[in-house]
Design an enzyme around this catalytic site. Sequence first.
Site, PDB file in Angstrom:
ATOM      1  N   GLU A  29      -9.540  -0.817   5.938  1.00  0.00           N
ATOM      2  CA  GLU A  29      -8.415  -1.038   6.849  1.00  0.00           C
ATOM      3  C   GLU A  29      -8.836  -0.830   8.302  1.00  0.00           C
ATOM      4  O   GLU A  29      -8.384  -1.523   9.204  1.00  0.00           O
ATOM      5  CB  GLU A  29      -7.262  -0.077   6.487  1.00  0.00           C
ATOM      6  CG  GLU A  29      -5.981  -0.372   7.246  1.00  0.00           C
ATOM      7  CD  GLU A  29      -4.759   0.377   6.689  1.00  0.00           C
ATOM      8  OE1 GLU A  29      -4.928   1.244   5.802  1.00  0.00           O
ATOM      9  OE2 GLU A  29      -3.647   0.088   7.153  1.00  0.00           O
ATOM     10  N   GLU A  55      -5.465  10.003  17.239  1.00  0.00           N
ATOM     11  CA  GLU A  55      -5.918  11.405  17.257  1.00  0.00           C
ATOM     12  C   GLU A  55      -6.801  11.694  16.045  1.00  0.00           C
ATOM     13  O   GLU A  55      -7.823  12.378  16.150  1.00  0.00           O
ATOM     14  CB  GLU A  55      -4.706  12.366  17.250  1.00  0.00           C
ATOM     15  CG  GLU A  55      -3.897  12.396  18.534  1.00  0.00           C
ATOM     16  CD  GLU A  55      -2.964  11.189  18.682  1.00  0.00           C
ATOM     17  OE1 GLU A  55      -2.729  10.481  17.678  1.00  0.00           O
ATOM     18  OE2 GLU A  55      -2.480  10.943  19.804  1.00  0.00           O
ATOM     19  N   GLN A 104       0.843  -1.204   0.000  1.00  0.00           N
ATOM     20  CA  GLN A 104       0.000   0.000   0.000  1.00  0.00           C
ATOM     21  C   GLN A 104       0.876   1.250   0.000  1.00  0.00           C
ATOM     22  O   GLN A 104       1.624   1.475   0.961  1.00  0.00           O
ATOM     23  CB  GLN A 104      -0.867  -0.019   1.268  1.00  0.00           C
ATOM     24  CG  GLN A 104      -1.751   1.191   1.471  1.00  0.00           C
ATOM     25  CD  GLN A 104      -2.490   1.119   2.799  1.00  0.00           C
ATOM     26  OE1 GLN A 104      -2.038   0.453   3.738  1.00  0.00           O
ATOM     27  NE2 GLN A 104      -3.616   1.779   2.899  1.00  0.00           N
ATOM     28  N   GLY A 105       0.772   2.067  -1.026  1.00  0.00           N
ATOM     29  CA  GLY A 105       1.609   3.273  -1.135  1.00  0.00           C
ATOM     30  C   GLY A 105       0.816   4.537  -0.932  1.00  0.00           C
ATOM     31  O   GLY A 105       0.511   5.233  -1.900  1.00  0.00           O
ATOM     32  N   SER A 110       1.316   6.688   2.411  1.00  0.00           N
ATOM     33  CA  SER A 110       2.086   7.653   3.202  1.00  0.00           C
ATOM     34  C   SER A 110       3.341   8.122   2.474  1.00  0.00           C
ATOM     35  O   SER A 110       3.977   7.365   1.741  1.00  0.00           O
ATOM     36  CB  SER A 110       2.510   7.026   4.529  1.00  0.00           C
ATOM     37  OG  SER A 110       1.407   6.499   5.194  1.00  0.00           O
TER      38      SER A 110
HETATM   39  C1  LIG Z   1       3.539  -0.511  11.521  1.00  0.00           C
HETATM   40  C2  LIG Z   1       3.148   0.503  10.482  1.00  0.00           C
HETATM   41  C3  LIG Z   1       2.880   0.073   9.190  1.00  0.00           C
HETATM   42  C4  LIG Z   1       2.525   1.009   8.218  1.00  0.00           C
HETATM   43  N1  LIG Z   1       2.303   0.558   6.941  1.00  0.00           N
HETATM   44  C5  LIG Z   1       1.982   1.435   5.967  1.00  0.00           C
HETATM   45  C6  LIG Z   1       1.790   0.989   4.633  1.00  0.00           C
HETATM   46  O1  LIG Z   1       1.916  -0.200   4.309  1.00  0.00           O
HETATM   47  N2  LIG Z   1       1.488   1.918   3.691  1.00  0.00           N
HETATM   48  C7  LIG Z   1       1.320   3.241   3.979  1.00  0.00           C
HETATM   49  O2  LIG Z   1       0.988   4.022   3.084  1.00  0.00           O
HETATM   50  N3  LIG Z   1       1.520   3.724   5.244  1.00  0.00           N
HETATM   51  C8  LIG Z   1       1.851   2.831   6.248  1.00  0.00           C
HETATM   52  N4  LIG Z   1       2.055   3.293   7.528  1.00  0.00           N
HETATM   53  C9  LIG Z   1       2.055   4.730   7.788  1.00  0.00           C
HETATM   54  C10 LIG Z   1       0.866   5.267   8.571  1.00  0.00           C
HETATM   55  O3  LIG Z   1      -0.285   5.274   7.789  1.00  0.00           O
HETATM   56  C11 LIG Z   1       1.247   6.682   9.064  1.00  0.00           C
HETATM   57  O4  LIG Z   1       2.328   6.551   9.960  1.00  0.00           O
HETATM   58  C12 LIG Z   1       0.096   7.382   9.762  1.00  0.00           C
HETATM   59  O5  LIG Z   1      -0.913   7.708   8.853  1.00  0.00           O
HETATM   60  C13 LIG Z   1       0.568   8.675  10.489  1.00  0.00           C
HETATM   61  O6  LIG Z   1       1.281   9.494   9.632  1.00  0.00           O
HETATM   62  P1  LIG Z   1       2.737  10.057  10.034  1.00  0.00           P
HETATM   63  O7  LIG Z   1       3.571   8.918  10.486  1.00  0.00           O
HETATM   64  O8  LIG Z   1       3.231  10.890   8.898  1.00  0.00           O
HETATM   65  O9  LIG Z   1       2.507  10.976  11.310  1.00  0.00           O
HETATM   66  P2  LIG Z   1       1.979  12.478  11.323  1.00  0.00           P
HETATM   67  O10 LIG Z   1       0.789  12.613  10.447  1.00  0.00           O
HETATM   68  O11 LIG Z   1       3.130  13.400  11.072  1.00  0.00           O
HETATM   69  O12 LIG Z   1       1.497  12.638  12.824  1.00  0.00           O
HETATM   70  C14 LIG Z   1       2.409  12.888  13.909  1.00  0.00           C
HETATM   71  C15 LIG Z   1       1.590  13.075  15.179  1.00  0.00           C
HETATM   72  O13 LIG Z   1       0.733  14.241  15.052  1.00  0.00           O
HETATM   73  C16 LIG Z   1      -0.628  13.892  15.284  1.00  0.00           C
HETATM   74  N5  LIG Z   1      -1.508  14.637  14.383  1.00  0.00           N
HETATM   75  C17 LIG Z   1      -1.316  14.847  13.058  1.00  0.00           C
HETATM   76  N6  LIG Z   1      -2.344  15.573  12.555  1.00  0.00           N
HETATM   77  C18 LIG Z   1      -3.212  15.801  13.582  1.00  0.00           C
HETATM   78  C19 LIG Z   1      -4.467  16.478  13.697  1.00  0.00           C
HETATM   79  N7  LIG Z   1      -5.038  17.052  12.642  1.00  0.00           N
HETATM   80  N8  LIG Z   1      -5.063  16.495  14.910  1.00  0.00           N
HETATM   81  C20 LIG Z   1      -4.493  15.902  15.997  1.00  0.00           C
HETATM   82  N9  LIG Z   1      -3.298  15.254  15.952  1.00  0.00           N
HETATM   83  C21 LIG Z   1      -2.670  15.193  14.768  1.00  0.00           C
HETATM   84  C22 LIG Z   1      -0.708  12.403  14.959  1.00  0.00           C
HETATM   85  O14 LIG Z   1      -1.800  11.789  15.618  1.00  0.00           O
HETATM   86  C23 LIG Z   1       0.641  11.914  15.460  1.00  0.00           C
HETATM   87  O15 LIG Z   1       0.598  11.682  16.846  1.00  0.00           O
HETATM   88  C24 LIG Z   1       2.431   2.395   8.533  1.00  0.00           C
HETATM   89  C25 LIG Z   1       2.681   2.826   9.845  1.00  0.00           C
HETATM   90  C26 LIG Z   1       3.052   1.902  10.801  1.00  0.00           C
HETATM   91  C27 LIG Z   1       3.333   2.406  12.195  1.00  0.00           C
END
Ligand SMILES: Cc1cc2nc3c(=O)[nH]c(=O)nc-3n(C[C@H](O)[C@H](O)[C@H](O)COP(=O)(O)OP(=O)(O)OC[C@H]3O[C@@H](n4cnc5c(N)ncnc54)[C@H](O)[C@@H]3O)c2cc1C
Length: 408
Positions: A246, A386, A128-129, A131
């Site tokens: 999901e 969140e 899944q692409g 992020s």
């Molecule tokens: C084990 C694992 C597997 C994954 N596998 C995939 C995958 O296969 N494909 C894929 O595409 N992605 C994958 N992901 C990525 C995942 O979808 C993202 O990590 C997730 O959506 C959060 O994005 P971020 O890491 O950029 O954090 P950010 O969006 O930068 O968030 C950082 C912090 O800020 C908080 N925050 C951000 N915006 C808000 C808001 N508006 N209000 C309140 N709080 C907020 C968040 O809750 C978090 O605590 C995976 C993640 C993990 C941990």
Amino acid sequence: MDLKYPPDVEPFRAEVRQWLADNLPPGWGTSGLAMTKKERRAFNREWTAKLFAGGWICASWPKEYGGKGLSLMESVVLNEEFARAEAPLRADFFGDTLVGPTILQWGTEEQKQQFIPGILGGTISWCQGFSEPDAGSDLASLKTRAGLDGDEWVINGQKVWTTQAQFADYIFLIARTDPEAPKHAGISYLLVPMRQEGVEVRPIEQVDGSADFNEVFFTGARCSRANVIGGENNGWKVAMTTLGFERGTSATTGHRRFQRELDQIISEAKKNGQASDPLIRQRLATAWTKVKIMQINGYRALTDALNGTHHAAAVGACNKMFWSEYHQAAMELALDIMGMDAQILTGSPEDNEDRLRRGRDDYPVSDMQASFFFSRSETIWGGTAEIQRNIVGERVLGLPKEPRATAS
Ligand SMILES: Cc1cc2nc3c(=O)[nH]c(=O)nc-3n(C[C@H](O)[C@H](O)[C@H](O)COP(=O)(O)OP(=O)(O)OC[C@H]3O[C@@H](n4cnc5c(N)ncnc54)[C@H](O)[C@@H]3O)c2cc1C
């Protein structure tokens, strides 16, 4: 309140139960059954073949695409019976739970014919692409671009946290296809072959040495123009459908794995005397109550779906938030109960072979330790806790939209 199921699904329950009895190895699900690594691998292979032959993988999909066309109640019963027997019922999470149902909902007839048999037969594996380095919670900020060159999309950009990209044949990704359009418009949902020049997968090594997810770089990667799902520049809606799948869990069976794990934690507390500590007892009772809440919420989600009063996005957001936070607290409790014993690595390198979230051979975690580590990620993947709260606040409680930063 009548929690009984309609009697007409009982013959189907009996059929599934009989199939499981005929096909599972004798003694399955009892502590007497121990398998060596080699036996376990052979079992996994044979079991997957049996599931395909029995038509149980994606059995709710329409018959014309190779499913059994099960009704919602039959699907629930199927899940329950497999969960009761502790029998695995999944080929490839990304294929059969995420992109498969998305293609069935949004794809053209040609796309269904091209991709669904490979998902059902387990011959195409997926990742899944979504992020990107600057687009996680705020997914619509994504910068990966796709532009047309004749009959092909040419993709440039970077994805991150891409689980199982190292094994995948295809990636379902979202890319900006109209840079002039507003943020949520101008995005398309593409199915892109992974094994080509222009796609580079770089593993992200974690603290225990395992590397389940990756960075994926696209430099002039290509896919057919026909591989856009749901129409050009309509990818945001399609991606939200995938995220709905999901976040949703199997309504009446989701709580079972938590119940099983909690039973083990309680048994550990009884064994090592922690069960007489009043504070531990309170935390165990809280955990037990929460698992029951999940069970009852599962019935609520099922009733909602059966009555056609779908509030799937809201129910999915509530569930995701609830189970992921429950599980983190429960695993912290498990480690508190185990005390210093929790620091000792009691798994064996052999166990790592079979576990989805593998540790390295020189860091052989037990099942409980693996579950503790993985629980840390559960409030993040599939949308953070969140973000689920924001959805519940805005869509369920009708609260004002969260304030956005404005350009000064
Ligand atoms: C084990 C694992 C597997 C994954 N596998 C995939 C995958 O296969 N494909 C894929 O595409 N992605 C994958 N992901 C990525 C995942 O979808 C993202 O990590 C997730 O959506 C959060 O994005 P971020 O890491 O950029 O954090 P950010 O969006 O930068 O968030 C950082 C912090 O800020 C908080 N925050 C951000 N915006 C808000 C808001 N508006 N209000 C309140 N709080 C907020 C968040 O809750 C978090 O605590 C995976 C993640 C993990 C941990």
